[in-house]
Scaffold this motif. Structure first.
Motif, PDB file in Angstrom:
ATOM      1  N   TYR A 138       0.832  -1.203   0.000  1.00  0.00           N
ATOM      2  CA  TYR A 138       0.000   0.000   0.000  1.00  0.00           C
ATOM      3  C   TYR A 138       0.874   1.262   0.000  1.00  0.00           C
ATOM      4  CZ  TYR A 138      -4.038  -2.955   1.191  1.00  0.00           C
ATOM      5  OH  TYR A 138      -5.032  -3.905   1.178  1.00  0.00           O
ATOM      6  N   ASP A 166      -0.749   4.846  -0.844  1.00  0.00           N
ATOM      7  CA  ASP A 166      -2.010   4.760  -0.100  1.00  0.00           C
ATOM      8  C   ASP A 166      -1.657   4.698   1.391  1.00  0.00           C
ATOM      9  OD1 ASP A 166      -4.438   4.180   1.038  1.00  0.00           O
ATOM     10  OD2 ASP A 166      -4.875   2.423  -0.210  1.00  0.00           O
ATOM     11  N   ASN A 201      -4.343   3.148   4.103  1.00  0.00           N
ATOM     12  CA  ASN A 201      -4.381   1.686   4.212  1.00  0.00           C
ATOM     13  C   ASN A 201      -3.034   1.111   4.648  1.00  0.00           C
ATOM     14  OD1 ASN A 201      -7.076   0.857   3.689  1.00  0.00           O
ATOM     15  ND2 ASN A 201      -6.818   1.388   1.537  1.00  0.00           N
ATOM     16  N   ALA A 202      -1.938   1.757   4.265  1.00  0.00           N
ATOM     17  CA  ALA A 202      -0.619   1.294   4.711  1.00  0.00           C
ATOM     18  C   ALA A 202      -0.516   1.381   6.226  1.00  0.00           C
ATOM     19  CB  ALA A 202       0.479   2.130   4.057  1.00  0.00           C
TER      20      ALA A 202
END
Length: 333
Positions: A130, A135, A138-139
């Motif tokens: 991610y 991102d 979400n990471a």
């Protein structure tokens, strides 16, 4: 490394015997996949082609395991890890194939997570993927799940640092400070957990730690104590630029300018001009918009390949320039 390779191959032979004894049992095949990853890492330095062969063999082993047990979470984890390694090690020269392998790794790791939400390594690797997609939300969530599942995971230092880094990139400075401090407590000699505090005292936010000049210089000394000798000069200049950011944040602008003036890296030390980009960020948040733009212009003129997919244009670093037509023209080429 040769000794490790011999031991890994001996273990692989034993798993092959176990597979022959019970072809329907997926565990030996999944373990052969894991060993293939280790053998690929051993081979990588001397023979990248051999490394790719091992990774492909590992994927074939896990494919057979998943044929007999389509809901084997460990199988999806290992296959996703093998695909990720093919991508990360740069073993695929075709861009389309590389993108497909990345997406396969992502899909397998997501499936592993769905089948067994306690798989800390699946969450950890998803956090990495991610992050590669920029991102950060979400990471960070995936890294949190990895840390909750197993705070003593072998890669716990990487997970903690990713929690810091994604929080920092999201502008969530209280979380970033918490994870930076926790990393320093758990891994006191880890250079990144000394560096992160420098980034935080330089961050232009009331939620970040205050910018005390004495603390900033002390943090730089602490940082350089654990710097590898080969990187010491580069990291000294990088650290000084961050100290300048802290001085600017403390409204000691003349002192910050003086530090920046003596923190110029020669091209042989910083051929990609990454420190120039960092200096641009520091100057921008000290109100030196035109100087920052000039530095970005120099950086992108020297590195035009960095324009494509330059992820940082949406970063809070560049917020004061988001609507600036000169900045947009620079990053869009």
């Amino acid at each position: 490394l040769d000794l490790f390779g011999e031991e890994y191959r001996a273990a692989d032979s034993l798993y092959a015997e176990a597979e022959r004894a019970d072809p329907s049992w997926p565990v030996p095949l999944v373990q052969r996949g894991l060993l293939s990853d280790l053998l690929a890492q051993v081979a990588m330095g001397a023979d990248p082609g051999q490394a790719l062969s091992w990774l492909n063999a590992g994927i074939q082993y896990v494919d057979r395991a998943l044929q007999s047990d389509p809901r084997n979470a460990d199988g999806y984890l290992v296959r996703g890890k093998l695909a990720y390694m093919k991508w990360r090690l740069g073993l695929l020269t075709d861009r389309r194939e590389s993108d497909q392998v990345f997406q396969q790794a992502l899909a397998d790791l997501q499936e592993a997570r769905e089948l067994d939400p306690t798989l800390a390594e699946a969450w950890s690797l998803l956090s990495v993927l991610y992050s590669e997609q920029a991102d950060n939300t979400n990471a960070k969530l995936a890294a949190q799940r990895a840390y909750e599942a197993d705070e003593f995971l072998q890669s716990a230092d990487e997970v903690l640092f990713r929690l810091y880094a994604t929080s920092y990139d999201l502008g969530q400075f209280r979380d970033a400070t918490q994870y930076c401090d926790e990393g320093r407590d758990r891994f006191p000699r880890h250079i990144l957990f000394r560096e992160c505090r420098l980034w935080l005292v330089a961050a232009p936010s009331s939620q970040a730690p205050s910018a005390d000049p004495d603390e900033a210089w002390g943090l730089l000394d602490s940082y350089l104590q654990v710097a590898p000798e080969s990187m010491e000069e580069y990291l000294r200049i990088k650290g000084q630029i961050l100290v300048a950011g802290a001085l600017g944040k403390a409204e000691l602008v003349d002192s910050a300018r003086a530090v920046l003036a003596r923190s110029q890296a020669p091209l042989d030390l910083d051929p990609e001009m990454e420190l120039l980009g960092l200096e641009a960020v520091v100057r921008l948040h000290m109100g030196m918009k035109e100087e920052a733009l000039d530095l970005v212009r120099t950086y992108l003129t020297a590195n035009p390949q960095h324009r494509e997919g330059w992820q940082w244009t949406a970063h809070w670093w560049w917020r004061p320039l988001q609507e600036d037509p000169d900045f947009r023209a620079l990053v869009e080429g």
